[in-house]
Design an enzyme around this catalytic site. Sequence first.
Site, mmCIF file in Angstrom:
data_model
loop_
_atom_site.group_PDB
_atom_site.id
_atom_site.type_symbol
_atom_site.label_atom_id
_atom_site.label_comp_id
_atom_site.label_asym_id
_atom_site.label_seq_id
_atom_site.Cartn_x
_atom_site.Cartn_y
_atom_site.Cartn_z
ATOM 1 N N LYS A 49 -18.516 -6.311 8.220
ATOM 2 C CA LYS A 49 -17.742 -6.822 8.403
ATOM 3 C C LYS A 49 -16.629 -7.044 9.487
ATOM 4 O O LYS A 49 -15.951 -6.178 9.961
ATOM 5 C CB LYS A 49 -16.930 -6.501 7.077
ATOM 6 N N HIS A 96 0.992 -1.243 0.014
ATOM 7 C CA HIS A 96 0.090 0.066 -0.144
ATOM 8 C C HIS A 96 0.687 1.413 0.126
ATOM 9 O O HIS A 96 0.554 2.426 -0.808
ATOM 10 C CB HIS A 96 -0.779 -0.148 1.136
ATOM 11 N N SER A 155 -2.860 -7.687 2.780
ATOM 12 C CA SER A 155 -3.482 -7.796 4.111
ATOM 13 C C SER A 155 -3.842 -8.989 4.542
ATOM 14 O O SER A 155 -3.750 -9.392 5.778
ATOM 15 C CB SER A 155 -4.603 -6.630 4.103
ATOM 16 N N ARG A 190 -2.113 -6.266 -8.372
ATOM 17 C CA ARG A 190 -0.763 -7.310 -8.382
ATOM 18 C C ARG A 190 -0.853 -8.476 -9.251
ATOM 19 O O ARG A 190 -0.099 -8.827 -9.807
ATOM 20 C CB ARG A 190 -0.701 -7.799 -6.943
#
Length: 169
Positions: A45, A21, A132, A94
């Site tokens: 969430k 990030h 993450s 990515r």
Amino acid sequence: MAAPTRIAVFPGSFDPLTNGHVDLIERAARMFDRVVVAVLRNTSKPSFFSVDDRLAMLREVLGGRDGVDVDAFDGLLVDYARKQRATVVIRGVRTTADLDYERQMALTNRHLDGAIDTVLLLPSAEFGHVSSTLVREIATLGGQVRGLVPTAVESWIARRPLGPMTRTV
Ligand code: PNS
């Protein structure tokens, strides 16, 4: 006449912030006058860190960088971007799986607001495997996250009690 200020929003969960990030935020900051790194507040969430902790981490790591602001948002991203006077959404890609997902989000956001475009950035190759999700998994199992996250985030992870995702705000 002064050139218009180019503003971009970089939205995400940042749960937690990774070196990937940071690499992308630095790239975006070179392209735009102002980059707003915006954490989604999603109360339904479960998360690893609370939104307030994630904001604190982001401020600790990014604080003092010219043209980079940290904020949280609710609701639709395009509404938030418009409020920030941003015309661009930044996202990182990515893998081809990322690209499929980002393409769908970008086109949906364009459907919602044709004035907002998405710019997809590639991270540096050394961070191509960093996510993450994997950081959370390693941290939950008591593994070493050095090199995957900024040093400040490493300390936040070290202070967090071992255990599953529980926080919801
Ligand atoms: O880091 P993440 O979890 O991949 O980030 C996803 C995020 C926050 C960018 C995305 O869920 C989002 O923009 N949510 C806001 C709600 C919204 O605008 N949804 C419709 C557009 S697809």
